[in-house]
Scaffold this motif. Sequence first.
Motif, short mmCIF file in Angstrom:
data_model
loop_
_atom_site.label_atom_id
_atom_site.label_comp_id
_atom_site.label_asym_id
_atom_site.label_seq_id
_atom_site.Cartn_x
_atom_site.Cartn_y
_atom_site.Cartn_z
N UNK A 54 9.96 32.79 55.83
CA UNK A 54 11.26 32.52 55.22
C UNK A 54 11.49 33.47 54.05
N UNK A 55 12.76 33.74 53.80
CA UNK A 55 13.12 34.61 52.67
C UNK A 55 12.57 34.03 51.37
N UNK A 56 12.66 32.73 51.20
CA UNK A 56 12.18 32.09 49.98
C UNK A 56 10.68 32.34 49.77
N UNK A 57 9.89 32.13 50.82
CA UNK A 57 8.44 32.32 50.69
C UNK A 57 8.07 33.79 50.50
N UNK A 58 8.79 34.69 51.16
CA UNK A 58 8.51 36.12 50.98
C UNK A 58 8.83 36.52 49.54
N UNK A 59 9.95 36.03 49.00
CA UNK A 59 10.28 36.35 47.61
C UNK A 59 9.21 35.83 46.66
N UNK A 60 8.73 34.60 46.88
CA UNK A 60 7.71 34.02 46.00
C UNK A 60 6.36 34.74 46.11
N UNK A 61 6.19 35.51 47.17
CA UNK A 61 4.95 36.29 47.35
C UNK A 61 5.10 37.72 46.84
N UNK A 82 9.25 35.91 41.41
CA UNK A 82 9.90 34.63 41.66
C UNK A 82 8.88 33.50 41.82
N UNK A 83 9.17 32.38 41.17
CA UNK A 83 8.29 31.21 41.25
C UNK A 83 8.95 30.04 41.98
N UNK A 84 10.27 30.02 41.96
CA UNK A 84 11.02 28.99 42.68
C UNK A 84 12.27 29.65 43.23
N UNK A 93 11.85 32.78 37.76
CA UNK A 93 10.82 33.81 37.85
C UNK A 93 10.03 33.93 36.55
N UNK A 94 8.83 34.46 36.71
CA UNK A 94 8.00 34.86 35.58
C UNK A 94 8.26 36.33 35.32
N UNK A 95 8.28 36.69 34.05
CA UNK A 95 8.43 38.08 33.65
C UNK A 95 7.18 38.52 32.91
N UNK A 96 6.77 39.74 33.15
CA UNK A 96 5.61 40.30 32.47
C UNK A 96 5.88 41.74 32.09
N UNK A 105 18.10 32.82 37.50
CA UNK A 105 19.41 33.27 37.96
C UNK A 105 19.99 32.12 38.78
N UNK A 106 21.22 31.72 38.43
CA UNK A 106 21.89 30.62 39.11
C UNK A 106 23.25 31.10 39.60
N UNK A 107 23.56 30.82 40.86
CA UNK A 107 24.86 31.17 41.44
C UNK A 107 25.71 29.91 41.56
N UNK A 108 26.94 29.98 41.06
CA UNK A 108 27.86 28.84 41.08
C UNK A 108 29.16 29.29 41.72
#
Length: 170
Positions: A54-61, A82-84, A93-96, A105-108
Amino acid sequence: MTSRLFDLSSTWHLPAPPEEVWTIIADIDMSWPQWWPHCSFAAPLTRTKAKSSSQEDILKATTAYLNFKASLGYTLTISIHPTEVVAPREIDFDAGGHLQGIGRVTLIPEKEGEATRMDIEWRVRPTQHWMNFLTPIAAPAFTAAHALMMRQGEKGLIEALAKQTPTSAK
């Protein structure tokens, strides 16, 4: 010396539905440098084994290493991991790197789903000695440079949406 926590927020107004915005901002190949002026890859993406396809899991990896050249002449190298991920609504996301902390980031949807408000929040601390040393007097300049960089990103994303999406041509 303890570094200062910066709470930075931006709101972008985009002429496309959230799903179309999501396609660009949540691209698993992190295409941000293609549309965000003064943003470039600092290193190749790193990716651990995703839990699923899934796109979500690939992003979190995935971790992206990006350079952002500020209007004041310095470049910040930031890792974004990305963490969630809740498609097509939110990425935490975590930043380093030169700035450590978290972001969201939130889309409304706006205008009956034909446009999108994108809220971007950062809670970060500089890690570079020179930034921490100058922060007591230069914090307003750092904040202004961030705001300008974010406006450039908003303009770049609007241009990318105009090229890519049929809805934005309405």
